[in-house]
Design a protein around this motif. Structure first.
Motif, short mmCIF file in Angstrom:
data_model
loop_
_atom_site.label_atom_id
_atom_site.label_comp_id
_atom_site.label_asym_id
_atom_site.label_seq_id
_atom_site.Cartn_x
_atom_site.Cartn_y
_atom_site.Cartn_z
N LEU A 107 -13.19 5.14 3.04
CA LEU A 107 -11.91 4.63 3.52
C LEU A 107 -11.60 5.12 4.93
CD1 LEU A 107 -9.40 4.71 0.51
CD2 LEU A 107 -10.48 2.75 1.60
N PHE A 139 1.50 3.93 -3.06
CA PHE A 139 1.19 5.33 -2.76
C PHE A 139 2.31 6.25 -3.23
CE2 PHE A 139 1.61 8.87 0.34
CZ PHE A 139 0.42 9.53 0.09
N SER A 188 0.83 -1.20 0.00
CA SER A 188 0.00 0.00 0.00
C SER A 188 0.86 1.26 0.00
CB SER A 188 -0.93 0.00 1.23
OG SER A 188 -1.67 1.21 1.30
N ARG A 191 2.57 6.60 -6.99
CA ARG A 191 1.57 7.49 -7.57
C ARG A 191 2.13 8.89 -7.81
NH1 ARG A 191 -3.70 6.14 -9.51
NH2 ARG A 191 -4.22 4.12 -8.60
N TRP A 213 -4.42 6.73 1.69
CA TRP A 213 -5.26 6.82 0.50
C TRP A 213 -6.44 7.76 0.73
CZ3 TRP A 213 -3.19 5.38 -3.83
CH2 TRP A 213 -2.18 4.42 -3.80
N TYR A 265 -4.89 10.90 -0.39
CA TYR A 265 -4.79 10.90 -1.86
C TYR A 265 -6.15 11.19 -2.51
CZ TYR A 265 -4.16 9.17 -6.63
OH TYR A 265 -4.13 9.06 -7.99
N LEU A 266 -7.20 10.53 -2.05
CA LEU A 266 -8.52 10.71 -2.63
C LEU A 266 -9.06 12.12 -2.40
CD1 LEU A 266 -10.06 7.25 -1.69
CD2 LEU A 266 -9.51 8.06 -4.00
#
Length: 367
Positions: free
Chosen positions: A175, A119, A115, A122, A159, A162-163
Motif C-alpha cells: 500500500l 478507517f 476510506s 475500525r 491504511w 493500520y496494517l
C-alpha cells in the motif's frame, strides 16, 4: 465558509445514525446511512465550479479529459506525470464509466471519504467515529478540493498505519508503494511512518521527553535546511508561488499553536493515562511531527500539503484521548478549536483557493 460546515454537519448526522444503527444490530441501516453520509460530501464535491481549488484545472479537468480522449499513456507523456502514474490510472478507470469532470470529482471524493470513514469505524471501540469524521472533514474537506492527488494518496496511507499496527508488514509495504504512485511526495510520509513505527515497536520503554526532544531536533534541522536550501523541497513538490499568502497568513508560530493546543489540553487533563503503550507512542510521535510540519509549513508553503498527509493519524490520537476523558465540555472545546483552525487557515487565510464555494452552474453567485 458556512456552506462547508453545513454539508459536513449533515454528513456527520448521517454518520451518527449509522453508528446508532450499528449498536442496535441494524446492519443494513448502518451501511445505508454510511453510504448516504459519504454521498452528501461526494455530491457537494462534484457540484463545485472548476474555479474552486488551485490544482483543479490541471490535475482535475485537463488530465481527466486527456485520459478520457487519448488514454493514460498520452496523459502521462503530455503532462510529464510519470511520478503520478497511479493517479492517471485512477482517472482512466473512472473514464470507463463517465466523461464528465464533475462526476469524476464526486467519485474521487466518494473513494476518499469512504476510506477515511471506514478507517475511523475500525476504532469505534476506542473512539467516537462520528466525532472523528466530523473533525477530520472540518480540517480537510475544503482543502482537499485543491489537493486531488495528495488526498487520494492520504486515503491509502492511513491504511498503511493500520496494517503496521496489526503486524501485516507486506500489505503495508504494498500500500505504501501504491500511495507513492498516486503522488510522489507521499514518500516523505511513508518514511516518517515507518521510522516512527520502528522507533516505537522495538523500544520497550520510551521516555516522552525523548520523543519531544526528537521532534524539536527534527524541526530545528528542517528549519535550517528549508531556510538555507529551499530548493530541497521545491524539487520534489512544485512551488505554487503564493509566498505572500504564506507570509501573511501562515506564520510558523501560529500554525504550530493551532496543532499544539488540542494535544496540550489533553495532556493536562489525563496526565498519567496520556500514553499507555507503544502503539500510543506511535500515535503520539506522529502527532508531534504534525505540529512540527505545522511550524515548517510557515517557512515553505509546499510543506502545508505534507501536514495534511498525517492529520488523519493526528486526529485518531486526539479522538482516542477524548474517549478516555469522556466529557462533553472538552469535546465541545476541541470541536470549536478545529472550527478555529478551519477559519484561520481556510476562511481567513484563503488556503487552497476554496473560499468562496461556487457551484458549477453559477459562475458569479457565491455562498
Amino acid at each position: 465558509m458556512l456552506i462547508y460546515l453545513s454539508i459536513i454537519s449533515i454528513a456527520s448526522i448521517l454518520c451518527l445514525w449509522s453508528e446508532k444503527s450499528y449498536k442496535k444490530g441494524e446492519l443494513f441501516l448502518s451501511g445505508f446511512s454510511t453510504f448516504l453520509s459519504v454521498m452528501v460530501l461526494s455530491v457537494f464535491s462534484g457540484l463545485r465550479n472548476l474555479s474552486v481549488g488551485i490544482d483543479i484545472t490541471t490535475y482535475g479537468k485537463n488530465i481527466f479529459e486527456t485520459v478520457s480522449t487519448f488514454g493514460p499513456s498520452v496523459a502521462i507523456d503530455y503532462y510529464s506525470r510519470w511520478a503520478d502514474t497511479g493517479y492517471v490510472l485512477f482517472n482512466y478507470i473512472v473514464s470507463f464509466f463517465t466523461g464528465n469532470i464533475h462526476i469524476f470529482l464526486g467519485v474521487s471524493t466518494f473513494v476518499v471519504e469512504l476510506s477515511f470513514l471506514l478507517f475511523f469505524k475500525r476504532y469505534r471501540a476506542v473512539l467516537d467515529p462520528t466525532l472523528s469524521f466530523f473533525i477530520f472533514n472540518v480540517v480537510t474537506l475544503a482543502y482537499s478540493f485543491s489537493i486531488l492527488r495528495q488526498i487520494l494518496s492520504m486515503a491509502i496511507i492511513i491504511w498503511v498505519y493500520y496494517l503496521l499496527t496489526k503486524g501485516k508488514y507486506l500489505s503495508a509495504i504494498l500500500l505504501a508503494v501504491g500511495s507513492v504512485l498516486i503522488h510522489k511526495s507521499a514518500v516523505f510520509i511513508i518514511l516518517i511512518i515507518f521510522t516512527c513505527y520502528i522507533i516505537t515497536k522495538f523500544k520497550e520503554k520510551i521516555n516522552q521527553r525523548y520523543l519531544l526532544l526528537l521532534m524539536i531536533l527534527f524541526t530545528l534541522l528542517s528549519t535550517i535546511i528549508l531556510t538555507r536550501y529551499p530548493e530541497t523541497i521545491d524539487n520534489l513538490i512544485d512551488d505554487l508561488n503564493i509566498s505572500s499568502i504564506q507570509l501573511n497568513n501562515f506564520g510558523s508560530p501560529m500554525r504550530f499553536i493551532l496543532f499544539l493546543f488540542p494535544v496540550l489540553l489533553i495532556k493536562i487533563l489525563i496526565k498519567e493515562k496520556f500514553i499507555q503503550n507503544n502503539e500510543e507512542y506511535f500515535l503520539y510521535l506522529i502527532s508531534l511531527i504534525t505540529m512540527s510540519f505545522g511550524w515548517l509549513g510557515g517557512i515553505n508553503y509546499s510543506l502545508t500539503r505534507l501536514t495534511y498527509f498525517i492529520i488523519p493519524i493526528y486526529i485518531l490520537f486526539i479522538s482516542k484521548k477524548l474517549k478516555i476523558i469522556n466529557k462533553k465540555s472538552i469535546n465541545l472545546i476541541i470541536i470549536f478549536w478545529f472550527f478555529f483552525i478551519f477559519w484561520w487557515l481556510i476562511g481567513r487565510g484563503s488556503e487552497g483557493g476554496v473560499i468562496p464555494y461556487i457551484p458549477f452552474w453559477k459562475e458569479y453567485i457565491v455562498f
